[in-house]
Design a protein around this motif. Structure first.
Motif, PDB file in Angstrom:
ATOM      1  N   THR A  78      10.895  25.165 -10.507  1.00  0.00           N
ATOM      2  CA  THR A  78      10.611  24.330 -11.416  1.00  0.00           C
ATOM      3  C   THR A  78       9.156  24.846 -11.740  1.00  0.00           C
ATOM      4  O   THR A  78       8.515  24.682 -12.904  1.00  0.00           O
ATOM      5  CB  THR A  78      10.311  22.952 -11.263  1.00  0.00           C
ATOM      6  OG1 THR A  78       9.602  22.876  -9.927  1.00  0.00           O
ATOM      7  CG2 THR A  78      11.787  22.287 -11.022  1.00  0.00           C
ATOM      8  N   THR A  79       8.645  25.685 -10.814  1.00  0.00           N
ATOM      9  CA  THR A  79       7.310  26.340 -11.028  1.00  0.00           C
ATOM     10  C   THR A  79       7.180  27.923 -10.625  1.00  0.00           C
ATOM     11  O   THR A  79       8.199  28.216  -9.811  1.00  0.00           O
ATOM     12  CB  THR A  79       6.162  25.694 -10.210  1.00  0.00           C
ATOM     13  OG1 THR A  79       6.518  25.856  -8.733  1.00  0.00           O
ATOM     14  CG2 THR A  79       6.305  24.372 -10.281  1.00  0.00           C
ATOM     15  N   PRO A  80       6.330  28.569 -10.958  1.00  0.00           N
ATOM     16  CA  PRO A  80       5.860  30.082 -10.650  1.00  0.00           C
ATOM     17  C   PRO A  80       5.902  29.892  -8.956  1.00  0.00           C
ATOM     18  O   PRO A  80       6.429  30.992  -8.568  1.00  0.00           O
ATOM     19  CB  PRO A  80       4.903  30.553 -11.221  1.00  0.00           C
ATOM     20  CG  PRO A  80       4.526  29.508 -12.472  1.00  0.00           C
ATOM     21  CD  PRO A  80       5.172  28.283 -12.101  1.00  0.00           C
ATOM     22  N   GLU A  81       5.368  28.791  -8.454  1.00  0.00           N
ATOM     23  CA  GLU A  81       5.134  29.107  -6.886  1.00  0.00           C
ATOM     24  C   GLU A  81       6.482  29.064  -6.300  1.00  0.00           C
ATOM     25  O   GLU A  81       6.814  29.562  -5.281  1.00  0.00           O
ATOM     26  CB  GLU A  81       4.190  27.831  -6.477  1.00  0.00           C
ATOM     27  CG  GLU A  81       2.726  28.130  -7.056  1.00  0.00           C
ATOM     28  CD  GLU A  81       2.541  27.743  -8.367  1.00  0.00           C
ATOM     29  OE1 GLU A  81       1.550  28.135  -8.974  1.00  0.00           O
ATOM     30  OE2 GLU A  81       3.240  26.920  -8.902  1.00  0.00           O
ATOM     31  N   GLU A  82       7.267  28.218  -7.037  1.00  0.00           N
ATOM     32  CA  GLU A  82       8.462  27.774  -6.192  1.00  0.00           C
ATOM     33  C   GLU A  82       9.411  29.543  -6.280  1.00  0.00           C
ATOM     34  O   GLU A  82      10.337  29.651  -5.614  1.00  0.00           O
ATOM     35  CB  GLU A  82       9.558  26.831  -6.829  1.00  0.00           C
ATOM     36  CG  GLU A  82       9.020  25.431  -6.221  1.00  0.00           C
ATOM     37  CD  GLU A  82       9.614  24.182  -7.023  1.00  0.00           C
ATOM     38  OE1 GLU A  82      10.521  24.323  -7.780  1.00  0.00           O
ATOM     39  OE2 GLU A  82       9.470  23.098  -6.907  1.00  0.00           O
ATOM     40  N   ALA A  83       9.356  29.788  -7.829  1.00  0.00           N
ATOM     41  CA  ALA A  83      10.089  31.172  -8.000  1.00  0.00           C
ATOM     42  C   ALA A  83       9.670  32.255  -7.076  1.00  0.00           C
ATOM     43  O   ALA A  83      10.659  32.932  -6.423  1.00  0.00           O
ATOM     44  CB  ALA A  83       9.901  31.454  -9.093  1.00  0.00           C
ATOM     45  N   LEU A  84       8.476  32.137  -6.628  1.00  0.00           N
ATOM     46  CA  LEU A  84       7.963  33.390  -5.894  1.00  0.00           C
ATOM     47  C   LEU A  84       8.355  33.008  -4.194  1.00  0.00           C
ATOM     48  O   LEU A  84       8.693  33.963  -3.675  1.00  0.00           O
ATOM     49  CB  LEU A  84       6.094  33.495  -5.873  1.00  0.00           C
ATOM     50  CG  LEU A  84       5.790  34.138  -7.193  1.00  0.00           C
ATOM     51  CD1 LEU A  84       4.327  33.830  -7.329  1.00  0.00           C
ATOM     52  CD2 LEU A  84       6.173  35.440  -7.521  1.00  0.00           C
ATOM     53  N   ALA A  85       8.349  31.909  -3.890  1.00  0.00           N
ATOM     54  CA  ALA A  85       8.917  31.576  -2.728  1.00  0.00           C
ATOM     55  C   ALA A  85      10.505  31.974  -2.515  1.00  0.00           C
ATOM     56  O   ALA A  85      11.067  32.580  -1.659  1.00  0.00           O
ATOM     57  CB  ALA A  85       8.625  30.269  -2.190  1.00  0.00           C
ATOM     58  N   ALA A  86      11.073  31.473  -3.627  1.00  0.00           N
ATOM     59  CA  ALA A  86      12.664  31.920  -3.647  1.00  0.00           C
ATOM     60  C   ALA A  86      13.118  33.203  -3.441  1.00  0.00           C
ATOM     61  O   ALA A  86      13.755  33.519  -2.611  1.00  0.00           O
ATOM     62  CB  ALA A  86      13.328  31.104  -4.717  1.00  0.00           C
ATOM     63  N   VAL A  87      12.132  34.027  -4.268  1.00  0.00           N
ATOM     64  CA  VAL A  87      12.405  35.531  -4.128  1.00  0.00           C
ATOM     65  C   VAL A  87      12.028  36.197  -2.682  1.00  0.00           C
ATOM     66  O   VAL A  87      12.589  37.119  -2.288  1.00  0.00           O
ATOM     67  CB  VAL A  87      11.786  36.328  -5.244  1.00  0.00           C
ATOM     68  CG1 VAL A  87      12.432  35.879  -6.458  1.00  0.00           C
ATOM     69  CG2 VAL A  87      10.271  36.315  -5.383  1.00  0.00           C
ATOM     70  N   ARG A  88      11.191  35.305  -2.138  1.00  0.00           N
ATOM     71  CA  ARG A  88      10.847  35.894  -0.605  1.00  0.00           C
ATOM     72  C   ARG A  88      11.818  35.498   0.368  1.00  0.00           C
ATOM     73  O   ARG A  88      11.865  35.718   1.239  1.00  0.00           O
ATOM     74  CB  ARG A  88       9.355  35.290  -0.250  1.00  0.00           C
ATOM     75  CG  ARG A  88       8.034  35.851  -1.089  1.00  0.00           C
ATOM     76  CD  ARG A  88       6.852  35.767  -0.450  1.00  0.00           C
ATOM     77  NE  ARG A  88       6.743  34.111  -0.422  1.00  0.00           N
ATOM     78  CZ  ARG A  88       6.067  33.593  -1.412  1.00  0.00           C
ATOM     79  NH1 ARG A  88       5.459  34.156  -2.246  1.00  0.00           N
ATOM     80  NH2 ARG A  88       5.901  32.068  -1.041  1.00  0.00           N
TER      81      ARG A  88
END
Length: 128
Positions: A78-88
């Motif tokens: 839902t957020t850019p922070e969640e997206a960055l965590a997901a791709v990590r």
């Protein structure tokens, strides 16, 4: 009637954050398929962008389960922070964590029915 993708308001910020982190991001417009195809250094991650409280369509729940069973990293953000965590590869939300839009069958039943016996049917979280 031609199917038109509905895009969530958070998507432009998510795409920008991923691109700044070096990811190639393609928007996908196919029924049930995650919104974003993200690639970097041979790694592929599929992201579904939802608004806070957004619901999954039953076709999305089923396809996400099949993709995870095939070893594809799929997450809901839902957020850019969640997206960055997901791709990590950090644990994030999956189709099992978001309520399905229709209530004909339970969300867990929809998600696990698409997975062949003996596969990752009970796994919650990101699976490679």
């Amino acid at each position: 009637m031609r199917w038109a993708a509905q895009r969530d308001d958070a998507e432009p910020a998510v795409v920008k954050a991923l691109q700044l982190a070096g990811w190639t991001v393609e928007r996908v417009s196919a029924p049930g398929f995650p919104d974003l195809l993200c690639c970097r250094r041979g790694q592929v991650v599929l992201l579904e962008v939802k608004s806070k409280g957004g619901r999954m369509k039953p076709a999305q729940v089923e396809l996400h389960a099949r993709l995870r069973a095939a070893g594809v990293l799929v997450a809901i953000v839902t957020t850019p922070e969640e997206a960055l965590a997901a791709v990590r590869g950090e644990a994030g939300r999956t189709a099992l964590d978001v309520r399905a839009e229709k209530r004909g069958r339970s969300q867990r039943a929809l998600a696990t029915s698409a997975v062949k016996p003996g596969r990752a049917a009970g796994v919650v979280g990101l699976v490679r």
